[in-house]
Design a protein around this motif. Structure first.
Motif, PDB file in Angstrom:
ATOM      1  N   ILE A 151       0.835  -1.202   0.000  1.00  0.00           N
ATOM      2  CA  ILE A 151       0.000   0.000   0.000  1.00  0.00           C
ATOM      3  C   ILE A 151       0.867   1.249   0.000  1.00  0.00           C
ATOM      4  CG2 ILE A 151      -1.645   1.344   1.379  1.00  0.00           C
ATOM      5  CD1 ILE A 151      -2.818  -1.315   2.355  1.00  0.00           C
ATOM      6  N   ILE A 152       1.921   1.237   0.813  1.00  0.00           N
ATOM      7  CA  ILE A 152       2.781   2.415   0.938  1.00  0.00           C
ATOM      8  C   ILE A 152       3.596   2.644  -0.319  1.00  0.00           C
ATOM      9  CG2 ILE A 152       4.775   3.353   2.189  1.00  0.00           C
ATOM     10  CD1 ILE A 152       3.627   2.028   4.708  1.00  0.00           C
ATOM     11  N   ILE A 153       4.207   1.576  -0.862  1.00  0.00           N
ATOM     12  CA  ILE A 153       5.046   1.754  -2.052  1.00  0.00           C
ATOM     13  C   ILE A 153       4.205   2.164  -3.260  1.00  0.00           C
ATOM     14  CG2 ILE A 153       5.042  -0.563  -3.080  1.00  0.00           C
ATOM     15  CD1 ILE A 153       8.108  -0.305  -3.270  1.00  0.00           C
ATOM     16  N   SER A 154       2.950   1.738  -3.299  1.00  0.00           N
ATOM     17  CA  SER A 154       2.059   2.139  -4.388  1.00  0.00           C
ATOM     18  C   SER A 154       1.720   3.625  -4.313  1.00  0.00           C
ATOM     19  CB  SER A 154       0.766   1.316  -4.362  1.00  0.00           C
ATOM     20  OG  SER A 154       1.028  -0.051  -4.543  1.00  0.00           O
ATOM     21  N   ALA A 155       1.734   4.185  -3.090  1.00  0.00           N
ATOM     22  CA  ALA A 155       1.373   5.585  -2.893  1.00  0.00           C
ATOM     23  C   ALA A 155       2.542   6.535  -3.144  1.00  0.00           C
ATOM     24  CB  ALA A 155       0.837   5.795  -1.476  1.00  0.00           C
ATOM     25  N   LEU A 156       3.753   6.003  -3.258  1.00  0.00           N
ATOM     26  CA  LEU A 156       4.909   6.852  -3.516  1.00  0.00           C
ATOM     27  C   LEU A 156       4.898   7.335  -4.961  1.00  0.00           C
ATOM     28  CD1 LEU A 156       7.703   4.727  -1.762  1.00  0.00           C
ATOM     29  CD2 LEU A 156       6.481   6.703  -0.836  1.00  0.00           C
ATOM     30  N   SER A 157       5.623   8.396  -5.220  1.00  0.00           N
ATOM     31  CA  SER A 157       5.732   8.891  -6.590  1.00  0.00           C
ATOM     32  C   SER A 157       6.453   7.846  -7.426  1.00  0.00           C
ATOM     33  CB  SER A 157       6.498  10.211  -6.617  1.00  0.00           C
ATOM     34  OG  SER A 157       7.797  10.048  -6.087  1.00  0.00           O
ATOM     35  N   PRO A 158       6.132   7.754  -8.729  1.00  0.00           N
ATOM     36  CA  PRO A 158       6.735   6.723  -9.586  1.00  0.00           C
ATOM     37  C   PRO A 158       8.262   6.695  -9.546  1.00  0.00           C
ATOM     38  CG  PRO A 158       4.925   7.780 -10.721  1.00  0.00           C
ATOM     39  CD  PRO A 158       5.133   8.554  -9.453  1.00  0.00           C
ATOM     40  N   ASP A 159       8.898   7.859  -9.466  1.00  0.00           N
ATOM     41  CA  ASP A 159      10.356   7.892  -9.479  1.00  0.00           C
ATOM     42  C   ASP A 159      10.950   7.338  -8.187  1.00  0.00           C
ATOM     43  OD1 ASP A 159       9.201  10.239  -8.303  1.00  0.00           O
ATOM     44  OD2 ASP A 159      11.229  11.038  -8.101  1.00  0.00           O
ATOM     45  N   ARG A 160      10.163   7.325  -7.102  1.00  0.00           N
ATOM     46  CA  ARG A 160      10.669   6.813  -5.827  1.00  0.00           C
ATOM     47  C   ARG A 160      10.357   5.326  -5.644  1.00  0.00           C
ATOM     48  NH1 ARG A 160       9.776  10.344  -0.671  1.00  0.00           N
ATOM     49  NH2 ARG A 160      12.023  10.108  -0.401  1.00  0.00           N
ATOM     50  N   GLN A 161       9.346   4.827  -6.327  1.00  0.00           N
ATOM     51  CA  GLN A 161       8.941   3.434  -6.158  1.00  0.00           C
ATOM     52  C   GLN A 161      10.088   2.466  -6.458  1.00  0.00           C
ATOM     53  OE1 GLN A 161       5.538   3.135  -8.722  1.00  0.00           O
ATOM     54  NE2 GLN A 161       4.093   3.744  -7.123  1.00  0.00           N
ATOM     55  N   ALA A 162      10.685   2.596  -7.636  1.00  0.00           N
ATOM     56  CA  ALA A 162      11.760   1.684  -8.026  1.00  0.00           C
ATOM     57  C   ALA A 162      12.985   1.874  -7.144  1.00  0.00           C
ATOM     58  CB  ALA A 162      12.124   1.894  -9.492  1.00  0.00           C
ATOM     59  N   ASP A 163      13.249   3.132  -6.757  1.00  0.00           N
ATOM     60  CA  ASP A 163      14.406   3.420  -5.899  1.00  0.00           C
ATOM     61  C   ASP A 163      14.264   2.708  -4.562  1.00  0.00           C
ATOM     62  OD1 ASP A 163      16.748   4.475  -4.936  1.00  0.00           O
ATOM     63  OD2 ASP A 163      15.890   6.430  -4.444  1.00  0.00           O
ATOM     64  N   VAL A 164      13.080   2.795  -3.962  1.00  0.00           N
ATOM     65  CA  VAL A 164      12.826   2.145  -2.677  1.00  0.00           C
ATOM     66  C   VAL A 164      12.887   0.627  -2.821  1.00  0.00           C
ATOM     67  CG1 VAL A 164      11.079   1.718  -0.903  1.00  0.00           C
ATOM     68  CG2 VAL A 164      11.513   4.051  -1.694  1.00  0.00           C
ATOM     69  N   ALA A 165      12.286   0.101  -3.907  1.00  0.00           N
ATOM     70  CA  ALA A 165      12.307  -1.352  -4.133  1.00  0.00           C
ATOM     71  C   ALA A 165      13.737  -1.858  -4.274  1.00  0.00           C
ATOM     72  CB  ALA A 165      11.499  -1.699  -5.381  1.00  0.00           C
ATOM     73  N   ARG A 166      14.559  -1.103  -4.999  1.00  0.00           N
ATOM     74  CA  ARG A 166      15.962  -1.503  -5.179  1.00  0.00           C
ATOM     75  C   ARG A 166      16.700  -1.517  -3.844  1.00  0.00           C
ATOM     76  NH1 ARG A 166      20.511   1.162  -5.274  1.00  0.00           N
ATOM     77  NH2 ARG A 166      19.458   3.185  -5.253  1.00  0.00           N
ATOM     78  N   ARG A 167      16.454  -0.501  -3.025  1.00  0.00           N
ATOM     79  CA  ARG A 167      17.133  -0.413  -1.738  1.00  0.00           C
ATOM     80  C   ARG A 167      16.724  -1.554  -0.810  1.00  0.00           C
ATOM     81  NH1 ARG A 167      19.458   4.785  -0.690  1.00  0.00           N
ATOM     82  NH2 ARG A 167      19.121   6.222  -2.421  1.00  0.00           N
ATOM     83  N   ILE A 168      15.452  -1.973  -0.873  1.00  0.00           N
ATOM     84  CA  ILE A 168      15.006  -3.112  -0.068  1.00  0.00           C
ATOM     85  C   ILE A 168      15.724  -4.382  -0.525  1.00  0.00           C
ATOM     86  CG2 ILE A 168      13.053  -4.610   0.521  1.00  0.00           C
ATOM     87  CD1 ILE A 168      11.240  -2.162   0.211  1.00  0.00           C
ATOM     88  N   ALA A 169      15.807  -4.559  -1.837  1.00  0.00           N
ATOM     89  CA  ALA A 169      16.385  -5.779  -2.396  1.00  0.00           C
ATOM     90  C   ALA A 169      17.859  -5.944  -2.056  1.00  0.00           C
ATOM     91  CB  ALA A 169      16.190  -5.805  -3.912  1.00  0.00           C
ATOM     92  N   VAL A 170      18.605  -4.851  -2.027  1.00  0.00           N
ATOM     93  CA  VAL A 170      20.054  -4.953  -1.780  1.00  0.00           C
ATOM     94  C   VAL A 170      20.393  -4.786  -0.306  1.00  0.00           C
ATOM     95  CG1 VAL A 170      20.586  -4.100  -4.089  1.00  0.00           C
ATOM     96  CG2 VAL A 170      20.462  -2.469  -2.197  1.00  0.00           C
TER      97      VAL A 170
END
Length: 341
Positions: A151-170
């Protein structure tokens, strides 16, 4: 060489107590527990059980009671945290015994930080964390349930979504001091407190769970961005995003469409380790003649290497993803996909 009869729990190791518990539970229940353990854990326990000659009724009762107390404490912690568990255990077991049980749990039970955040509505959390640094958001989302994080990552701006996902993954390990500092900030905002310091978080599995929960549009945007910026990471995530058992998310019509593109030999191998629910879903969408043929193939092929099973299942998963990308089938998700009929 088998050990002599066990008469006291004072000097028993954890694996010895676990072996005694499994012996007490009997083979059927123990087999069910083994399904949730790693291969090396099963080997260690099997060896310990084999080396346990006999156990006195007193020791068996003591081990079972200890297991019950630990389970009770774990349940209380999940319901209301360490302090809540301590209060209830003191009433049930007395102060000294309660502290003993809690002490044992601190070494084996991973009580995650941000427990107060996990109990807060995700839509409310968005207002508190959406303006934080992407690394801070990634840290917090790593401790949330996949549903909350989605829910939270969907509410972020598109440019921040992938950045946050990448940071979680690494993300691998985070300093307890950093976690405590972030908790203090959220504490002041949400007037809540949790002070646990377990630090293993994030990773590819964490972001996969989140992406499997968000709507398809958000998932596609994040994956397309990662494929450009982190192609190896994107490939690793994509391989884990839809597992074979998730075929249960498809309706009968979609399953039938998938099976049209699946090689019968791959299907027979893939179903060798599948649970009964998955097998029923597959066989229920095949013709009776083909279902009988696949079952006969499974029986006649005998034992199959797990590697071969996983490869066959992955082939079917790849077909499912391809059909979803082309719009021929729809995977039922928990996010905001809109289906037009």
């Amino acid at each position: 060489m088998p050990r002599s009869a066990t008469t006291s729990t004072e000097n028993l190791k954890g694996v010895q107590k676990a072996a005694i518990l499994l012996i007490a539970l009997g083979p059927e229940r123990s087999a069910g527990i083994f399904k949730h353990l790693k291969e090396e854990e099963i080997e260690e326990l099997t060896l310990e059980i084999a080396n346990t000659r006999s156990v006195t009724p007193q020791v068996k009762e003591s081990v079972i009671n200890e297991f019950y107390e630990v389970c009770l404490a774990q349940q209380y912690i999940a319901e209301g945290g360490i302090n809540y568990a301590k209060d209830l255990l003191e009433k049930a077991l007395g102060s000294e015994k309660a502290m003993d049980v809690i002490g044992k749990l601190t070494a084996s039970l991973q009580v995650k930080p941000f427990e107060f955040v996990r109990k807060t509505d995700a839509t409310q959390l968005i207002n508190f964390i959406q303006d934080e640094h992407p690394q801070t958001i990634a840290l917090i989302l790593s401790y949330l349930s996949p549903g909350q994080a989605a829910i939270i990552i969907s509410a972020l701006s598109p440019d921040r979504q992938a950045d946050v996902a990448r940071r979680i993954a690494v993300m691998d390990r985070t300093s307890p001091d950093v976690i405590k500092e972030v908790e203090k900030v959220l504490e002041s905002k949400l007037a809540s407190l949790v002070n646990q310091d377990y630090t293993i978080i994030g990773g590819v599995d964490a972001v996969v769970e989140i992406l499997n929960t968000v709507d398809r549009g958000t998932e596609r945007h994040i994956m397309e961005t990662l494929e450009i910026e982190e192609p190896e990471l994107a490939d690793e995530i994509r391989k884990k995003m839809f597992v074979f058992e998730d075929i249960l998310l498809l309706d009968d019509r979609a399953i039938q469409r998938v099976l049209r593109d699946v090689d019968n030999n791959d299907l027979a191998i893939a179903l060798k380790s599948a649970n009964e629910q998955v097998q029923n879903a597959i066989f229920g969408n095949l013709s009776k003649r083909l279902a009988v043929m696949i079952k006969e193939d499974m029986e006649f092929m005998g034992p199959v290497r797990m590697k071969d099973v996983e490869e066959a299942q992955q082939k079917i998963v790849n077909i499912i993803r391809k059909l979803e990308d082309s719009g021929e089938i729809v995977i039922s998700r928990g996010g905001g996909d809109e289906i037009v009929v």
